[in-house]
Design a protein around this motif. Structure first.
Motif, mmCIF file in Angstrom:
data_model
loop_
_atom_site.group_PDB
_atom_site.id
_atom_site.type_symbol
_atom_site.label_atom_id
_atom_site.label_comp_id
_atom_site.label_asym_id
_atom_site.label_seq_id
_atom_site.Cartn_x
_atom_site.Cartn_y
_atom_site.Cartn_z
ATOM 1 N N VAL A 5 0.849 -1.187 0.000
ATOM 2 C CA VAL A 5 0.000 0.000 0.000
ATOM 3 C C VAL A 5 0.885 1.238 0.000
ATOM 4 C CG1 VAL A 5 -1.765 1.307 1.213
ATOM 5 C CG2 VAL A 5 -1.840 -1.198 1.226
ATOM 6 N N GLU A 6 0.733 2.075 -1.034
ATOM 7 C CA GLU A 6 1.495 3.312 -1.136
ATOM 8 C C GLU A 6 0.738 4.468 -0.481
ATOM 9 O OE1 GLU A 6 1.873 1.221 -5.261
ATOM 10 O OE2 GLU A 6 0.311 1.642 -3.767
ATOM 11 N N SER A 7 1.486 5.433 0.000
ATOM 12 C CA SER A 7 0.912 6.659 0.538
ATOM 13 C C SER A 7 1.951 7.760 0.456
ATOM 14 C CB SER A 7 0.441 6.462 1.984
ATOM 15 O OG SER A 7 1.531 6.128 2.820
ATOM 16 N N GLY A 8 1.503 8.992 0.707
ATOM 17 C CA GLY A 8 2.431 10.109 0.775
ATOM 18 C C GLY A 8 2.438 11.022 -0.429
ATOM 19 N N GLY A 9 1.691 10.686 -1.454
ATOM 20 C CA GLY A 9 1.634 11.559 -2.611
ATOM 21 C C GLY A 9 0.889 12.848 -2.311
ATOM 22 N N SER A 17 9.633 18.931 -1.818
ATOM 23 C CA SER A 17 9.946 17.548 -1.461
ATOM 24 C C SER A 17 8.685 16.804 -1.047
ATOM 25 C CB SER A 17 10.943 17.508 -0.300
ATOM 26 O OG SER A 17 12.158 18.143 -0.637
ATOM 27 N N LEU A 18 8.743 15.497 -1.239
ATOM 28 C CA LEU A 18 7.719 14.582 -0.743
ATOM 29 C C LEU A 18 8.394 13.295 -0.320
ATOM 30 C CD1 LEU A 18 4.780 14.820 -3.352
ATOM 31 C CD2 LEU A 18 4.689 15.540 -0.960
ATOM 32 N N ARG A 19 7.783 12.611 0.637
ATOM 33 C CA ARG A 19 8.256 11.275 1.001
ATOM 34 C C ARG A 19 7.124 10.286 0.806
ATOM 35 N NH1 ARG A 19 10.395 8.824 6.746
ATOM 36 N NH2 ARG A 19 8.155 8.941 7.225
ATOM 37 N N GLY A 66 20.675 11.482 -7.293
ATOM 38 C CA GLY A 66 21.013 12.771 -6.724
ATOM 39 C C GLY A 66 19.839 13.543 -6.158
ATOM 40 N N ARG A 67 18.610 13.105 -6.476
ATOM 41 C CA ARG A 67 17.423 13.810 -5.971
ATOM 42 C C ARG A 67 16.556 12.916 -5.085
ATOM 43 N NH1 ARG A 67 13.524 15.677 -9.495
ATOM 44 N NH2 ARG A 67 13.845 13.875 -10.860
ATOM 45 N N PHE A 68 16.480 11.628 -5.408
ATOM 46 C CA PHE A 68 15.627 10.695 -4.670
ATOM 47 C C PHE A 68 16.491 9.754 -3.841
ATOM 48 C CE2 PHE A 68 12.037 10.652 -8.122
ATOM 49 C CZ PHE A 68 11.927 12.032 -7.999
ATOM 50 N N GLN A 82 12.224 9.133 -0.587
ATOM 51 C CA GLN A 82 12.353 10.565 -0.325
ATOM 52 C C GLN A 82 12.673 11.259 -1.639
ATOM 53 O OE1 GLN A 82 11.988 12.404 2.621
ATOM 54 N NE2 GLN A 82 12.212 14.168 1.257
ATOM 55 N N MET A 83 11.835 12.196 -2.017
ATOM 56 C CA MET A 83 12.006 12.889 -3.294
ATOM 57 C C MET A 83 12.231 14.369 -3.039
ATOM 58 S SD MET A 83 9.096 11.012 -5.617
ATOM 59 C CE MET A 83 7.735 11.821 -4.794
ATOM 60 N N ASN A 84 13.393 14.860 -3.430
ATOM 61 C CA ASN A 84 13.757 16.258 -3.263
ATOM 62 C C ASN A 84 13.930 16.928 -4.622
ATOM 63 O OD1 ASN A 84 13.896 15.834 -0.444
ATOM 64 N ND2 ASN A 84 16.053 15.240 -0.589
ATOM 65 N N SER A 85 13.935 18.247 -4.612
ATOM 66 C CA SER A 85 14.130 19.027 -5.848
ATOM 67 C C SER A 85 13.175 18.547 -6.944
ATOM 68 C CB SER A 85 15.582 18.918 -6.329
ATOM 69 O OG SER A 85 16.473 19.364 -5.337
#
Length: 122
Positions: A5-9, A17-19, A66-68, A82-85
């Motif tokens: 089960v995915e979540s966090g979008g 950023s999002l995780r 470099g971003r995730f 973890q997704m940045n930039s």
């Protein structure tokens, strides 16, 4: 059989950023891999990142390097992305799935979750 089960979008501005989380239930194996894929409207489902359940061998698509960051929390049976930039081009539905081998190919993965929408505004 494992269930994911995915979540966090959500909606985020460019540069933000999002995780994402992928929680597993059912039978899991420390030697299996958990992968993240994404699918934008009208496009193929593409590999993003994967990691072995025990935390070994993280690997990324070029677009994510470099971003995730992918990581595991075995106590919670959860894998994170973890997704940045973030960029508008990262807009997609993000899915997690499991594989018995280290792979970037969608066909080697199974037990797909329902997906979580990530939208990055410019």
């Amino acid at each position: 059989q494992v269930q994911l089960v995915e979540s966090g979008g959500g909606l985020v501005q460019a540069g933000g950023s999002l995780r994402l989380s992928c929680e597993a239930s059912g039978r899991t194996s420390s030697t299996y891999y958990l992968g993240w894929f994404r699918q934008a409207p009208g496009k193929e489902r593409d590999f993003v990142a994967a990691i072995r359940w025990n935390g070994d061998y993280p690997h990324y698509a070029d677009s994510a390097k470099g971003r995730f960051t992918i990581s595991t929390d075995n106590a919670k049976n959860t894998v994170y992305l973890q997704m940045n930039s973030l960029e508008p081009e990262d807009t997609a539905v993000y899915y997690c799935a499991t594989s018995a081998i280290r792979s970037t190919f969608r066909g080697t993965y199974s037990s797909w979750g329902q997906g979580t929408q990530v939208t990055v505004s410019s």
